[in-house]
Scaffold this motif. Structure first.
Motif, mmCIF file in Angstrom:
data_model
loop_
_atom_site.group_PDB
_atom_site.id
_atom_site.type_symbol
_atom_site.label_atom_id
_atom_site.label_comp_id
_atom_site.label_asym_id
_atom_site.label_seq_id
_atom_site.Cartn_x
_atom_site.Cartn_y
_atom_site.Cartn_z
ATOM 1 N N VAL A 149 -18.234 79.877 27.303
ATOM 2 C CA VAL A 149 -17.668 80.385 26.054
ATOM 3 C C VAL A 149 -17.375 79.233 25.097
ATOM 4 O O VAL A 149 -17.690 79.298 23.904
ATOM 5 N N VAL A 150 -16.789 78.163 25.616
ATOM 6 C CA VAL A 150 -16.454 77.014 24.769
ATOM 7 C C VAL A 150 -17.724 76.345 24.241
ATOM 8 O O VAL A 150 -17.798 75.974 23.062
ATOM 9 N N ALA A 151 -18.729 76.202 25.089
ATOM 10 C CA ALA A 151 -19.982 75.579 24.653
ATOM 11 C C ALA A 151 -20.642 76.406 23.559
ATOM 12 O O ALA A 151 -21.160 75.848 22.572
ATOM 13 N N ASN A 152 -20.609 77.717 23.709
ATOM 14 C CA ASN A 152 -21.197 78.593 22.694
ATOM 15 C C ASN A 152 -20.430 78.483 21.374
ATOM 16 O O ASN A 152 -21.044 78.411 20.301
ATOM 17 N N ALA A 153 -19.116 78.456 21.445
ATOM 18 C CA ALA A 153 -18.304 78.343 20.232
ATOM 19 C C ALA A 153 -18.564 77.013 19.530
ATOM 20 O O ALA A 153 -18.677 76.961 18.300
ATOM 21 N N ASN A 154 -18.669 75.939 20.306
ATOM 22 C CA ASN A 154 -18.939 74.628 19.712
ATOM 23 C C ASN A 154 -20.313 74.592 19.058
ATOM 24 O O ASN A 154 -20.487 74.012 17.982
ATOM 25 N N HIS A 155 -21.293 75.210 19.696
ATOM 26 C CA HIS A 155 -22.643 75.248 19.130
ATOM 27 C C HIS A 155 -22.658 75.999 17.804
ATOM 28 O O HIS A 155 -23.266 75.552 16.826
ATOM 29 N N GLN A 156 -21.972 77.141 17.770
ATOM 30 C CA GLN A 156 -21.925 77.920 16.538
ATOM 31 C C GLN A 156 -21.198 77.160 15.431
ATOM 32 O O GLN A 156 -21.608 77.199 14.271
ATOM 33 N N ALA A 157 -20.122 76.457 15.784
ATOM 34 C CA ALA A 157 -19.385 75.687 14.783
ATOM 35 C C ALA A 157 -20.252 74.565 14.228
ATOM 36 O O ALA A 157 -20.230 74.286 13.024
ATOM 37 N N LYS A 158 -21.026 73.942 15.099
ATOM 38 C CA LYS A 158 -21.913 72.862 14.653
ATOM 39 C C LYS A 158 -22.978 73.405 13.702
ATOM 40 O O LYS A 158 -23.283 72.784 12.677
ATOM 41 N N GLU A 159 -23.535 74.567 14.024
ATOM 42 C CA GLU A 159 -24.535 75.180 13.140
ATOM 43 C C GLU A 159 -23.938 75.524 11.783
ATOM 44 O O GLU A 159 -24.577 75.314 10.750
ATOM 45 N N ARG A 160 -22.715 76.055 11.776
ATOM 46 C CA ARG A 160 -22.063 76.390 10.504
ATOM 47 C C ARG A 160 -21.818 75.129 9.678
ATOM 48 O O ARG A 160 -21.976 75.127 8.456
ATOM 49 N N LYS A 161 -21.433 74.041 10.348
ATOM 50 C CA LYS A 161 -21.183 72.788 9.641
ATOM 51 C C LYS A 161 -22.467 72.252 9.025
ATOM 52 O O LYS A 161 -22.478 71.808 7.870
ATOM 53 N N ILE A 162 -23.562 72.311 9.767
ATOM 54 C CA ILE A 162 -24.847 71.851 9.248
ATOM 55 C C ILE A 162 -25.274 72.704 8.064
ATOM 56 O O ILE A 162 -25.747 72.190 7.049
ATOM 57 N N GLU A 163 -25.099 74.005 8.173
ATOM 58 C CA GLU A 163 -25.461 74.914 7.088
ATOM 59 C C GLU A 163 -24.630 74.621 5.837
ATOM 60 O O GLU A 163 -25.144 74.608 4.717
ATOM 61 N N ALA A 164 -23.344 74.347 6.021
ATOM 62 C CA ALA A 164 -22.480 74.032 4.880
ATOM 63 C C ALA A 164 -22.921 72.728 4.213
ATOM 64 O O ALA A 164 -22.925 72.626 2.977
ATOM 65 N N LEU A 165 -23.286 71.737 5.019
ATOM 66 C CA LEU A 165 -23.756 70.474 4.447
ATOM 67 C C LEU A 165 -25.058 70.659 3.684
ATOM 68 O O LEU A 165 -25.257 70.068 2.614
ATOM 69 N N LYS A 166 -25.960 71.501 4.231
ATOM 70 C CA LYS A 166 -27.210 71.783 3.524
ATOM 71 C C LYS A 166 -26.932 72.447 2.180
ATOM 72 O O LYS A 166 -27.521 72.082 1.157
ATOM 73 N N ASN A 167 -26.036 73.443 2.183
ATOM 74 C CA ASN A 167 -25.699 74.141 0.938
ATOM 75 C C ASN A 167 -25.078 73.188 -0.082
ATOM 76 O O ASN A 167 -25.385 73.252 -1.275
#
Length: 67
Positions: free
Chosen positions: A33-51
């Motif tokens: 569960v923690v690994a999945n949450a961290n992965h999703q947070a990392k993806e959101r951060k990358i998406e925000a930086l791209k935007n």
């Protein structure tokens, strides 16, 4: 019903092994569960930086057009 399935009839050794297995399973699920949450947070951060980068590039392009 099999007498080994009744938790009250387990020997001390079986109780210890059962407890250890339970702890390992809970730890594995928690880790997943923690690994999945961290992965999703990392993806959101990358998406925000791209935007943010896209907006910055568009702003610079508009500025260049005005000049």
């Amino acid at each position: 019903m099999n007498k080994n399935l009744n938790l009250l009839n387990w020997t001390k050794k079986q109780q210890i092994i059962g407890g250890a297995v339970t702890i390992v399973l809970i730890g594995g699920v928690t880790t997943g569960v923690v690994a999945n949450a961290n992965h999703q947070a990392k993806e959101r951060k990358i998406e925000a930086l791209k935007n943010k980068k896209i907006k910055l590039c568009k702003a610079r392009a508009e500025k260049v057009k005005q000049l």
